[in-house]
Scaffold this active site. Structure first.
Site, PDB file in Angstrom:
ATOM      1  N   HIS A  27      22.517  49.965  51.984  1.00 37.97           N
ATOM      2  CA  HIS A  27      22.215  49.842  50.561  1.00 37.97           C
ATOM      3  C   HIS A  27      21.324  48.641  50.244  1.00 37.97           C
ATOM      4  CE1 HIS A  27      26.196  47.604  50.638  1.00 37.97           C
ATOM      5  NE2 HIS A  27      25.519  46.781  49.852  1.00 37.97           N
ATOM      6  N   SER A  35      26.577  41.513  51.466  1.00 39.63           N
ATOM      7  CA  SER A  35      26.300  42.840  52.025  1.00 39.63           C
ATOM      8  C   SER A  35      25.276  42.731  53.142  1.00 39.63           C
ATOM      9  CB  SER A  35      25.742  43.761  50.933  1.00 39.63           C
ATOM     10  OG  SER A  35      26.695  44.058  49.968  1.00 39.63           O
TER      11      SER A  35
END
Length: 311
Positions: free
Chosen positions: A139, A266
């Site tokens: 992502h 992330s």
């Protein structure tokens, strides 16, 4: 020359370059290097980084070209929307700030400034497996399900700043526009396939080193201590924070741990230390009330990372 192996099915690699699932049965490691920078010391047991558990002040001259991250959100928000619950602090926040970011392995971890297709900007984390290849979350390179249609799909570019420490970028920065992920993420947005690679157009002038990465059978990971460092959005922007915990559980696709994290981390490495070697076993991406988790380096993920490492 023999053709390099390629993962198949939902692990089939996909890229933004214009073109004209089984359990591990054996452990394998792809070796990294410590680079030319000084190395961070390990604890006496050799399992974790030797970092004082306090936030020490850091002073360094600001470098004018270092981009301002003020107000920018975790790239996970672009796909999952606010509030981002992809990563979480479990109970008391026990993360510690890393100050000597010019040392290995911190210099092999990069702050990412991500420009989406609609020119909106976001932050994330990546880590080197070769001088020109960084691994991150899927992502971070490919946005899904955003209500702004022009924002979805491949990001436009990612500025990579290894070892960044607030307004100091000891190694400078390089912008990348070539990325890889897999069909399971790009086509379906499946959590178990949320991993990717950033391909630099050239290496940094300094030898920053790189992480080893490995696929391990469950018994080799049981009760192992994992280290989870990255660039969170809830701390001073552009600073590395670190925590470590014993693996809580694992399955074919994920590794679970109670190490504290937050949005912005992330894509950061989840690694063990074995005989002084930092070996990534997962790519951090998600959180929950009792555990955070990363995409496990399975045989299929290992195959793709090896291919991307060779460019």
């Amino acid at each position: 020359m023999a053709k390099k192996p390629t993962a198949t099915g939902l692990h089939t690699p996909v890229t933004n370059i214009t073109q004209t699932e089984s359990a591990a049965t054996a452990s394998r490691i792809s070796k990294g290097t410590a680079g030319a920078q000084p190395a961070q010391q390990l604890t006496a047991d050799g399992l974790t980084e030797l970092i004082p558990r306090m936030e020490a002040a850091f002073e360094n001259a600001a470098i004018p070209f270092v981009p301002d991250l003020t107000g920018l959100e975790d790239i996970g928000v672009a796909t999952y929307g606010p509030p981002s619950n992809l990563e979480a602090v479990i109970g008391t926040d026990e993360r510690v700030r890393v100050n000597e970011t010019e040392k290995y392995p911190w210099c092999a971890i990069a702050s990412l400034l991500i420009t989406a297709a609609d020119n909106s900007m976001w932050i994330g984390t990546g880590w080197f497996i070769s001088p020109t290849t960084l691994i991150t979350a899927g992502h971070c390179v490919y946005i899904q399900h955003n209500p702004v249609p022009a924002r979805n799909g491949w990001v436009k570019k990612i500025q990579v700043l290894p070892g960044r420490n607030a307004d100091a970028a000891p190694f400078g920065g390089i912008s990348a526009t070539t990325f890889w992920t897999v069909k399971g993420w790009a086509d379906q947005g499946l959590e178990n396939y949320d991993y990717a690679a950033i391909m630099l157009p050239a290496p940094f002038s300094q030898d920053l080193g790189s992480f080893s990465f490995g696929v391990f059978v469950d018994s080799d990971l049981t009760n192992k201590m994992v280290n989870v460092p990255g660039y969170p959005s809830d701390k001073p922007k552009g600073t590395i924070w670190y925590d470590n915990r014993v693996i809580g559980s694992m399955n074919e696709n994920k590794i679970y741990y109670a190490a504290d994290t937050a949005g912005g981390q992330s894509g950061c490495p989840v690694y063990i230390v074995d005989e002084g070697q930092r070996i990534a076993i997962a790519i951090h991406a998600y959180g929950g009330n009792t555990a955070n988790s990363g995409t496990r380096i399975s045989p299929e993920v290992f195959t793709n990372l090896e291919s991307w490492k060779e460019g």
